[in-house]
Design an enzyme around this catalytic site. Sequence first.
Site, short mmCIF file in Angstrom:
data_model
loop_
_atom_site.label_atom_id
_atom_site.label_comp_id
_atom_site.label_asym_id
_atom_site.label_seq_id
_atom_site.Cartn_x
_atom_site.Cartn_y
_atom_site.Cartn_z
N ARG A 157 5.66 5.27 -4.92
CA ARG A 157 4.95 5.58 -3.87
C ARG A 157 5.90 5.45 -2.49
NH1 ARG A 157 1.97 0.01 -5.71
NH2 ARG A 157 2.70 1.13 -7.67
N LYS A 190 14.09 -3.33 -14.84
CA LYS A 190 12.97 -3.38 -15.76
C LYS A 190 13.80 -3.91 -17.00
CE LYS A 190 11.27 1.31 -14.52
NZ LYS A 190 9.66 0.83 -14.78
#
Length: 499
Positions: free
Chosen positions: A350, A276
């Site tokens: 996920r 990130k």
Amino acid sequence: MEFEIVTGSVESLETDCLIVGVAPDGELAPSADLVNKASAGYLKEVLGDHNGKAGETLLLHKVPGISASRVLLVGLGKADERSDRNQLKIIRSIMASLKAIRCKTAVIALDGLESADQDLYRQLRHNTEWASAELYQYDATKSKKADPLNLESIAFLLSQDDAELGEFSISDGSAIANGIDTARELGNLPGNICTPSYLAEKALALAETCKELTTTILNEDEMEKLGMHSLLSVGKGSSEPSKLIVMEYKGGEPDQQPHVLVGKGITFDTGGISLKPGAKMDEMKFDMCGAASVIGTMEALTQLGLDLNVVGIVAAAENMPSGNASKPGDIVTTMSGQTVEILNTDAEGRLVLCDALTYAERFEPETVVDIATLTGACIVALGNHATGLLSNDDLLADDLLAAGEFAADKAWRLPLWDEYQEQLDSNFADMGNIGGPSAGTITAACFLSRFTKKYRWAHLDIAGVAWNSNGKSKGATGRCVPLLCQHLIAQVDDLTDDE
């Protein structure tokens, strides 16, 4: 800090601060009118300094003819504007005043006019939750601890006929408020303290407080034997071991199918190899707020004492870059046997949830709801006000939407159409873990839906509501503990109606 119900004449209540309501144009609420009469019109004399706007306050000392030490006039706002938002504004304003004057006791006598809500239970429950939220102070990692609060009790003035319902309302509100506080505290702790192991310890400690609750922790070796390679792939780059935390609350009949809550517990998310940007990366300690909401809800459940069976599952891992970390293009086999091409290691939520959702099958659940700070796309779609909701079952979706409305913890349903599924196609595995830039919240839920075909399931994306980013309000919010608690309360009500 205690909440309680009092009855009797408002003018004779002995308290450090009595709170009564004033509407625009100097109109006094019934309790305020009684105070005015007992004080020979004193309130009316000072109302020139008060406009009755929602949350506007005026503190009065030594009001003649009144037992209370102080009287706080609070604006109720216009009658046609008395919404949940108006009520929250009023409660926040009251709590700010009570903290400023450093009183020990207070009585709120607003005659139910802080909102247009005719449901006394709901109104008082919200008052309790929101007042408690204003007293939360984070100081766990500060060298100077917060000053202890002087406020010891807040009472709500009700008629004798409403007192029993009022006691029930504030009891439920206090339980939910405690769950919210726990979720906020876990979310606010830094990643070097709140690790997967720390979450596991908290879940074990919670089980020690309630005989209906048991907690089991699965370590990495146990998850490996179960084939949970997707979950394990996320924590490969970290020195912190991943955990699967399973909390079982057995308040219902032994043969009652449980409702399962599954929380994303990424205790820090660097993005892994798909690193990130540095700006605001500190906020990725909040990436476990789904897990925090599950643990907070389970804590509230132990105090609500619902006649229901509920399982809370937390998939906890830390997502770090290292020589051992998963790489874009790696392929993992999930517990379900399906394979996933990891196209972006920053789509890790996920990957832990899919194995936890498969694990949930063993409980033969009535419903499964997962909660996750899953996609930035949800913030783009819904901002910071509503939780994103997607589901394979219309009735479950409707139940959650209704719970969110009742709890003032709103959700908004997004579609889960088959047309979106093809965005997850992969040339090298059964699916990719991302679906491209379009409809990111929906394709993330489409990914999860491939692991939930054996039960009724809903997904709550709390990326936009789990924490605030700005200024002094920066920190975890505790959402969506209120929604989840109301959802479970409603399930008990449905069972009772069926009997």
